[in-house]
Design an enzyme around this catalytic site. Sequence first.
Site, short mmCIF file in Angstrom:
data_model
loop_
_atom_site.label_atom_id
_atom_site.label_comp_id
_atom_site.label_asym_id
_atom_site.label_seq_id
_atom_site.Cartn_x
_atom_site.Cartn_y
_atom_site.Cartn_z
N GLU A 1 72.82 -14.79 63.03
CA GLU A 1 73.58 -15.86 63.72
C GLU A 1 72.83 -17.19 63.72
O GLU A 1 72.77 -17.90 64.72
CB GLU A 1 73.99 -15.41 65.13
CG GLU A 1 74.94 -14.23 65.01
CD GLU A 1 75.74 -13.91 66.25
OE1 GLU A 1 75.91 -14.79 67.11
OE2 GLU A 1 76.21 -12.76 66.33
N ARG B 1 47.44 6.33 80.19
CA ARG B 1 46.40 6.58 79.18
C ARG B 1 45.02 6.18 79.72
O ARG B 1 44.85 5.08 80.26
CB ARG B 1 46.73 5.74 77.94
CG ARG B 1 45.65 5.65 76.91
CD ARG B 1 45.57 6.89 76.07
NE ARG B 1 44.67 6.73 74.93
CZ ARG B 1 44.30 7.74 74.14
NH1 ARG B 1 44.78 8.96 74.36
NH2 ARG B 1 43.50 7.54 73.13
N ILE C 1 77.73 -8.05 56.43
CA ILE C 1 78.73 -7.94 57.50
C ILE C 1 78.43 -6.73 58.41
O ILE C 1 78.52 -5.57 57.98
CB ILE C 1 80.16 -7.86 56.91
CG1 ILE C 1 80.41 -9.10 56.04
CG2 ILE C 1 81.19 -7.73 58.01
CD1 ILE C 1 80.11 -10.43 56.70
N THR C 2 78.07 -7.04 59.66
CA THR C 2 77.86 -6.00 60.67
C THR C 2 79.20 -5.31 60.90
O THR C 2 80.21 -5.99 61.12
CB THR C 2 77.35 -6.62 61.97
OG1 THR C 2 76.11 -7.29 61.71
CG2 THR C 2 77.12 -5.58 63.06
#
Length: 390
Positions: free
Chosen positions: A370, A275, A165-166
């Site tokens: 989900e 770079r 559970i978030t």
Amino acid sequence: MPDRAPQPVDRQLPTEEARDLITLVRDIVQREIAPRAAEEEEAGHFPREVFSLLSDSGLLGLPYDSEFGGGDQPYEVYLQVLEELAAARLTVGLGVSVHSLACHALAGYGTKEQQGEHLPAMLGGGLLGAYCLSEPASGSDAASLRTKAVRDGDDWVITGTKAWITHGGVADFYTVLARTGLEGPRGITAFLVPGDAHGLNAAVPEKKMGMKGSPTAQLHLDGVRIPDSRRLGEEGQGFAIALSALDSGRLGIAACAVGVAQAALDEAVEYATGRKQFGRPIADFQGLRFMLADMATRIEAGRALYLSAARLRDAGRPFSQQAAMAKLFCTDAAMSVTTDAVQVLGGYGYTQDFPVERFMREAKVLQIVEGTNQIQRMVIARHLAGPETR
Ligand SMILES: Cc1cc2nc3c(=O)[nH]c(=O)nc-3n(C[C@H](O)[C@H](O)[C@H](O)COP(=O)(O)OP(=O)(O)OC[C@H]3O[C@@H](n4cnc5c(N)ncnc54)[C@H](O)[C@@H]3O)c2cc1C
């Protein structure tokens, strides 16, 4: 390397109000979210104060009705806000999406009395929500959930364990799916459980690969007693409510995925143009130029797909299949783009001196939550060919 806010995306927004909203979000991101994202993710710090700020700023109820404190925004606007938040920190973008998911049952299926009593505090009064469908033994097969709610006079008594559970343990309210009837999807009912309910306890949060600032925990319900006035929708309607919430929630995950991918591309472009190897910027080499072009194309395609599904939803048209496609495509794109971003930065990409390794770890979870991407393919195929025959 210090954190920095992502490059602004040139967005198509339907109104001046929506443009102002994105400006507000970018301001909050730059001041309050991006500067602390890497450090707090590494420390596993949950930024509760950011959610309070988002609530105070009207950003926790955007797609909901203004009658109850929502922002009355179309989904296409709400999702672009999520994308901006997730680009800065997935814990925040996904957290707002989960909060919205947790409000869906009450906003869509509650009575006017229930909405009037609870929604204003949820949509703009500082409360934070969680959505509780998964269990230790039922993830993809969510309809086989075992948490039970038993009627006792005017109350329900809920017992069981929810998993993954978030916001588990930090939420102020939990939208809980529990079994009130027979086996299968028709025996499930939705409830709104307050975070301080007696008998409700969160376990120690999971130790995750990424999104470490977002607490994910099991939730134990041990005889949690709530009145029938906290039942959302009809008895037995809970699974249909849960799926309807997920259709919308999957669009939120898709938008978050595009945000993470965009942030990774921004880093990769900046690095590749600065770079030098063989006396030239590495962005000069076609091998990398083509990689950057493919990354940008996947992101644009993903954004177009989630916006197209959102516009169907905003028009009141069916969008379940398109939401599954958007979730599938955008999260796979995020995994691929963030992996390529690490490649563009070479050895430095594999270190915590740059944020791309965090983006890569964050992208992975979006292919799982989900409904895994295998489940999204099942949803899409069912729309094409009907249900499986066995
Ligand atoms: C960080 C995080 C946050 C989460 N937050 C929430 C939350 O707030 N609320 C909530 O309710 N849940 C939450 N979840 C749970 C999440 O939704 C589940 O993890 C997910 O639905 C998968 O369930 P599972 O982990 O039990 O895997 P399983 O269902 O056991 O699946 C394992 C593997 O088998 C595959 N599989 C299963 N069935 C099939 C099939 N029929 N065909 C093909 N492949 C199949 C899956 O795709 C997967 O690859 C969260 C998970 C994580 C990791």
